[in-house]
Design an enzyme around this catalytic site. Structure first.
Site, PDB file in Angstrom:
ATOM      1  N   ASP A 135       1.517   6.260  42.666  1.00  0.00           N
ATOM      2  CA  ASP A 135       0.579   7.296  43.105  1.00  0.00           C
ATOM      3  C   ASP A 135      -0.705   7.302  42.280  1.00  0.00           C
ATOM      4  O   ASP A 135      -1.610   8.091  42.557  1.00  0.00           O
ATOM      5  CB  ASP A 135       1.240   8.683  43.006  1.00  0.00           C
TER       6      ASP A 135
ATOM      7  N   ASP B 233       2.557  12.627  47.730  1.00  0.00           N
ATOM      8  CA  ASP B 233       3.699  11.728  47.781  1.00  0.00           C
ATOM      9  C   ASP B 233       4.917  12.544  48.202  1.00  0.00           C
ATOM     10  O   ASP B 233       4.892  13.782  48.150  1.00  0.00           O
ATOM     11  CB  ASP B 233       3.901  11.106  46.398  1.00  0.00           C
TER      12      ASP B 233
ATOM     13  N   ARG C 265       5.900   4.284  55.194  1.00  0.00           N
ATOM     14  CA  ARG C 265       5.931   2.853  54.905  1.00  0.00           C
ATOM     15  C   ARG C 265       4.581   2.360  54.374  1.00  0.00           C
ATOM     16  O   ARG C 265       4.126   1.271  54.704  1.00  0.00           O
ATOM     17  CB  ARG C 265       6.291   2.064  56.165  1.00  0.00           C
TER      18      ARG C 265
END
Length: 1282
Positions: free
Chosen positions: A910, A466, A880
């Site tokens: 996540d 992430d 995105r």
């Protein structure tokens, strides 16, 4: 019956509780009635309900019959809808809802041994040895006492049982602690103290401040105005921010009146138990009215009541049905690649064992037929064997098959799995205890939350990360903005008149005129504050929206206004509005109060259209001054799609500013508003209420209504928030890439922001040949773009060709930039590596793909094409993307690549990615602990991932592989001695060793040295592991343990067993002591072979150990001493059958000669082999160790050189002796250069290239090139140079 009938009416399969047999037809009713029921099933709902309850399988019929025979209670049917009546225990009990008793333990005192043994014998190895134990109890086929198998098996079972018992004891303690908590329950109109375990669905309970919520409750009333309450959900999701919950206005009026609360008889219809923490759907019917229920009116078990004196609620879900327990299900068990390989190897060993048994069976049959039948007087056949020669020999041979299966069973290592678990547990402790991964600021250590994946950390090939909170700090700062097409936030130097980057010393805007400003807030553009102070309507609308459109909760602490926000972004935006004069003061369920430069304003809240990952926007509808206005903020692409007639120039400038902000790595939001007509809004509100109370497709109906009203918006501007990189991220990423690990960033941010962060953290560099961007909106567009990328990848440029021949050393990464395809060492990052990529990070490609393109790229048609392109790129950025897309990308790589994947993140979005990967790493960040709670390992900062992989992961893999190679070697060396002895005992399954030695060989005599090696051994120090990331490469290619390495270890064990048998056999064959008595009996020979075996395998572990600690010395030499001690104790104290054999052997010179000869024969070739390869074909680890030794020696020489002068010299005259020198100096020789030594060879320059060398096989040629100035010093690289 009401619930059952209603469920039938709705077409559901809910069965009426309390009548277990009502839905089952009797066997006596025959098949005719059943056929008729089937015929009427689609017409009669009650018949359909009965049919759905018919046991459909043989197993279900068997269980149903057992329940009838033993009168067992029918299990409750699966719920499709929950119906509750408050304060009505009799009504609620008919549905058999779960009580509030929590049971997470697995065993009781009575069931522990049966259940635990049942679980343990489900493991193939334990079951295998249990079968062997049974065979050993059969006299005709067993030549070994059962104790040889029983003792190791009991040891393994006992260790595992002790671990399971301790774990379950901890669960018992936790359960008792929770179940015995006390709660105030309203019974018969009075509050009574009840344990949590006695709380039932439908009870009304009272909670007080700082208490845990006992069950999932519908909030009825609170001590705060408007039915508000505040909770902390840290136990649920790790978030410490306070969250607000609000009771219905109708029930809030009940207050704490026990009489009114005791008469409350509302009927609640809601969803069945589920694990969704953020969603709840239901309705409340009371006093003839129907109210919609959602998540904001629910208090979940595990929450803590804060800043609220008291509250009352009715229990909806209890015990195992609560959302907390629904989320605490079993974690998916993850197995390492080594585990999977071990399963294959164990099956191969079993096959090898059966082949040896078959060979011995055939050989026994032949020997008994040819020779044995004539010696039956001395060696009688078993009573089961017939008298005939051929038939008797055949039966005897068949019995010998099982006998050799028992004798040679130790080739399948029973203690292997327990040893592996012990090693992993100790390696996990080393991770937990590593102070270098302790984050002092947040007081957060690294933690191994699992003990099964440690060595997998040394084999990671793909990292999925992430961005926000993982690579960045997730501490948001309002940095810049665009209002009505005008850009604010740039700091212009007053001297040169150009935009510059502000520093810590830069003078910030003075907000002290605002008595509510925050001293920590820093902004550097005075023009924006001037615009606000001058009454600019656009800037006022901008900050008014920021102060109104949010879900932040205010609270007062120490006389100061504090904000509790659910995300750092919202906190930053509301704080920015506060400092510019638009102060958010308070909120109630129906109003928001703010203070503006023109005075205090109270806005009536009409509706909140909340943010989620699908909508990517948030809106509020407010009434103020007789006007109804919708305020909206959200992602730029989402809001721009919903704009009405906006001035093109303003929109274009705003888009330009957004591009600029994203290019600087800032997080952006677009702000807009809309004026609403009263009549339209009232009509829309009515439809909104109908959708909100619907139990069918509620979310879809609400989304459609939101879409309808959030259009034709008026653009206000955009915000830009800075999220800075965490410390050490660029260096960490550079080293991970250099180690051969691919890094993919999966983020929800926009493309420009993600690309900019990619450059900031050095995932993307200017050395890249190209950065592919895939942003098609249709499948055809995406396919065409991916094909173009593939064409470019398959057509290397001239620069790439020149790059492949470049031999110089990169001054940035200290790595050989020669193509990995041309190397012979550790250069290949992955088995599938493409020549266009390289570990140094230069000259490769990168791929950036948008979320809308990823939708098509992940379809079955394009997923392989997308994966082929992505895997040939050095870096991949997916922007995105949704949480589901993150998991799908990880799963795609897992499914099609034989590679170990690792996902790392810090937020709830996540979790799916973390659970999908082979290894999940959670970061304790600003978004709560949900990622940590779902992870296998947790760390505080991304930079610690480098140490977790390159040090702990690499060491764990290296140690485990070394342990496995040695373990199989020593087991083959031990077991095959019986096989060689079979040629001398007529294949009768006679053993060489004492049965007690066989039983404890792996448990006591050889276990501790290899365990010490597997826990403490290091081939290089931790500093070198980080300095030379290429050391990580062998794990990527499974070089340290694979089928070939196992075969080598097994072959070495095979040869060792042969030497161990032949040398003592030759020594003691027909041997006579000096006193004249024979020393060639079976027991003495077995004692000698056993002792030499222990000595040889101990010497081998000494050769294998590269890092000696006092524990290694204790284990190695202690095991030899323990062997001698236990042998004498067993034989002399316990009366073993081999009593005196070892003492007799050790008193003769034959024993010492035999031992020395065997050690020399076995160890000298190993030493020669290793010296040869270390000297002529060194691995990178060998070179690094040589560098370590050289540095240490050089340090000693420098210490000697810098020693202080001796006392004798200090006693001489201090006058200069220069004038009395009678010989010419070396000045002329120095200036001529004739006396200068040649540059030193490899050692002095290797420090610049060892760890970054592109060398690529375990035995690599050494090429060292050091580029300094335009003129370089080059050392050529053959074996002769070394």
């Amino acid at each position: 019956m009401a619930a059952g009938t209603a469920a039938a009416d709705d077409g559901d399969d809910m069965e009426t509780s309390g009548s277990p047999a009502s839905g089952q037809s009797s066997p006596a009713e025959g098949n005719g009635e059943t056929i008729e029921m089937c015929r009427r099933g689609s017409e009669d709902p009650e018949v359909a309900e009965v049919l759905t309850r018919q046991p459909a399988t043989a197993k279900e019929r068997l269980l149903a019959g057992a329940r009838r025979v033993f009168r067992l209670k029918e299990p409750p049917p699966p719920e499709t809808e929950r119906r509750i009546r408050a304060n009505d225990l009799e009504y609620n009990s008919q549905f058999q809802y779960a009580n509030n008793f929590i049971k997470t333990y697995k065993y009781t005192v009575l069931t522990f041994w049966p259940l635990n043994l049942f679980e343990q014998f489900q493991r193939l190895a334990n079951f295998y040895f249990a079968c062997l134990l049974v065979l050993q109890l059969i006299g005709p086929i067993s030549s070994l006492t059962p104790i040889t198998t029983l003792l190791p098996l009991l040891g393994v079972l006992s260790v595992t049982a002790a671990k399971d018992a301790y774990d379950d004891y901890q669960r018992h303690r936790n359960d008792r602690q929770v179940n015995n908590r006390v709660s105030l329950v309203l019974r018969h109109g009075k509050l009574t103290r009840e344990q949590w375990s006695n709380v039932r669905v439908g009870d009304v309970i009272r909670m007080e401040n700082d208490q845990f919520v006992a069950a999932d409750l519908l909030l009825l009333s609170t001590s705060e105005p408007n039915g508000l309450s505040y909770i902390e959900t840290a136990e649920l999701d790790g978030e410490t921010n306070l969250k607000c919950r609000q009771a219905l206005p109708a029930t809030a009026e009940l207050g704490q009146d026990e009489t009114l609360l005791g008469k409350f008889d509302g009927k609640i219809n809601c969803e069945p138990p589920n694990n969704n923490l953020n969603k709840f759907e239901g309705t409340l019917e009371w006093n003839g009215k129907k109210f919609a229920l959602d998540n904001d009116k629910i208090l979940l078990r595990g929450c803590v009541l804060r800043n609220t004196q008291w509250c009352y609620g009715v229990v909806i879900f209890a015990g195992r049905d609560t959302k907390l327990m629904q989320n605490s299900g079993k974690t998916k068990f993850k197995r390492t690649s080594i585990d999977r390989l071990l399963n294959v190897i164990i099956l191969g060993i079993v096959g090898f064992l059966l082949l040896m048994c078959l060979f011995c069976t055939i050989a026994c049959g032949i020997w008994e037929t040819v020779t044995g039948q004539y010696f039956r007087v001395y060696l009688p056949w078993d009573a089961l064997a017939p008298e005939g020669a051929t038939a008797g020999a055949t039966v005897t041979a068949l019995l010998v098959f099982f006998s050799y299966a028992i004798v040679l069973n130790t080739v399948v290592p029973i203690s292997l799995y327990v040893s592996v678990e012990v090693i992993r547990l100790m390696q996990s402790f080393l991770i937990n205890w590593d102070l270098a991964m302790y984050h002092e600021k947040s007081d957060t250590p690294a933690k191994a939350r699992t003990t099964t994946l440690n060595e997998e950390l040394g084999q990671v090939q793909y990292i999925f990360s992430d961005k926000t909170g993982t690579l960045t700090q997730n501490i948001m700062v309002f940095n810049k903005c665009s209002i009505a097409g005008k850009n604010y936030g740039d700091f212009i130097d007053p001297v040169i008149g150009e935009v510059i980057e502000p520093t810590e010393d830069t003078q910030a805007v003075d907000f002290s005129a605002n008595d509510m400003y925050e001293p920590s807030f820093r902004f550097f553009d005075q023009t924006l504050l001037d615009a606000v102070n001058s009454g600019d309507e656009d800037s006022h609308m901008f900050f008014r929206l920021l102060s109104l459109c949010h879900t932040v909760m205010p609270e007062e602490k120490d006389g100061k206004l504090k904000y509790q926000a659910q995300s750092p972004d919202e906190d930053a935006l509301v704080s920015a509005a506060r400092n510019f004069g638009f102060v958010f003061l308070s909120r109630t369920p129906s109003s928001i109060t703010i203070r503006t430069p023109r005075g205090e304003e109270e806005h009536e809240v009409l509706c909140i259209l909340d943010f989620n990952n699908v909508r990517k926007r948030m809106s509020v509808i407010l009434r103020h001054g007789g006007k109804i206005r919708l305020y909206c903020k959200g992602a730029d692409n989402i809001v721009f799609e919903r704009l009405g007639n906006v001035e093109p120039e303003t929109k274009a400038r705003t888009e330009e500013h957004l591009q600029k902000f994203a290019g600087e790595g800032l997080r952006t939001l677009v702000l807009a508003y809309k004026e609403l007509d009263d009549a339209y809004f009232e009509e829309w509100k009515k439809r909104h209420h109908e959708a909100s109370v619907s139990l069918v497709e509620r979310d879809e109906k609400l989304d459609a209504l939101f879409e309808e009203i959030e259009k034709d918006l008026v653009l206000i501007g955009a915000t830009a928030i800075e999220d800075k990189l965490q410390d050490g991220v660029p260096q960490t990423i550079a080293n991970l890439i250099l180690a051969g690990i691919r890094l993919w960033v999966l983020t929800g941010d926009k493309q420009e922001t993600a690309i900019n962060i990619g450059y900031s953290c050095q995932l993307l560099t200017d050395d890249l040949q190209d950065v592919f961007v895939v942003e098609g909106h249709t499948m055809q567009d995406v396919e065409a773009e991916l094909n173009r990328c593939m064409d470019d990848l398959s057509r290397p440029s001239a620069d790439a060709k020149a790059h492949q021949h470049k031999q110089s050393l990169s001054v940035v990464t200290f790595s050989s930039v020669r193509s990995a395809a041309s190397d012979e060492g550790y250069g290949h990052d992955t088995p599938e590596e493409d020549p266009t990529s390289n570990a140094s990070g230069s000259g490769g490609f990168a791929l950036v793909i948008n979320g809308h393109s990823l939708i098509w790229a992940l379809t079955s048609k394009l997923e392989r094409l997308f994966l082929d392109v992505a895997c040939q790129c050095q870096a991949v950025i997916c922007c995105r993307v949704t949480p589901l897309q993150k998991a799908l990308v990880v799963d795609l790589v897992k499914k099609h690549k034989k590679a170990v994947t690792l996902s790392i993140g810090d937020g709830a979005n996540d979790v799916s990615m973390i659970k999908t990967a082979h290894i999940g790493v959670g970061i304790s960040g600003q978004e709560g602990l949900q990622a940590v709670l779902s992870s296998d390992y947790s760390i505080a900062q991304f930079r610690y991932l480098e140490r977790l992989l390159l040090v702990h992961g690499r060491w764990s893999y290296y140690r485990m592989c070394k342990f496995l190679r040695y373990f199989f070697y020593k087991n083959f060396a031990f077991t095959l001695c019986h096989f060689w002895y079979s040629f001398f005992c007529g294949f009768s399954a006679q053993t060489v060793f004492d049965p007690m030695f066989i039983a404890v060989y792996n448990l006591f005599y050889t276990s501790m040295p290899v365990l010490a090696l597997a826990v403490f051994d290091q081939d290089v120090k931790e500093r070198q592991s980080l300095t030379y990331p290429k050391l990580y490469t062998p794990g990527l290619r499974d070089l340290f343990f694979n089928k070939l390495e196992f075969f080598k270890s097994a072959t070495y064990g095979f040869v060792t067993s042969l030497v161990l048998f032949i040398v003592p056999y030759g020594t003691y064959k027909d041997a006579v002591s000096p006193e004249g008595y024979t020393i060639s009996d079976h027991q003495l020979f077995g004692a000698v072979v056993a002792t030499v075996l222990v000595v040889v395998v101990t010497m081998q572990i000494c050769l294998d150990t590269t890092y000696w600690t006092w524990l290694n010395h204790l284990c190695v030499w202690g095991s030899l001493f323990t062997y001698i001690l236990l042998q004498f104790f067993y034989n002399y104290v316990l009366g073993g059958v081999y009593v005196g054999s070892l003492a007799m052997a050790m008193s003769e010179a034959n024993f010492w000669f035999c031992t020395l000869l065997t050690v020399i024969v076995l160890m000298v070739p190993v030493l020669a082999w290793r010296f040869y390869f270390v000297d002529l074909h060194p691995t990178l680890a060998d070179l690094v160790r040589a560098k370590q030794r050289e540095d240490k020696a050089q340090k000693r020489r420098m210490d000697e050189f810098q020693r202080t002068p001796s006392a004798r010299r200090r006693g001489r005259s201090v006058r200069s002796g220069y004038a009395f020198a009678h010989q010419e100096g070396f000045g002329r020789l120095i200036t001529s250069g004739k006396m200068m030594r040649r540059p030193p060879p490899l050692a002095s320059l290797s420090m610049f290239s060892l760890g970054r060398s592109g060398a690529s096989s375990p035995r690599a040629d050494t090429q060292v090139t050091f580029c300094a100035e335009p003129s370089s010093v080059s050392m050529g690289g053959g074996h002769g140079d070394r």
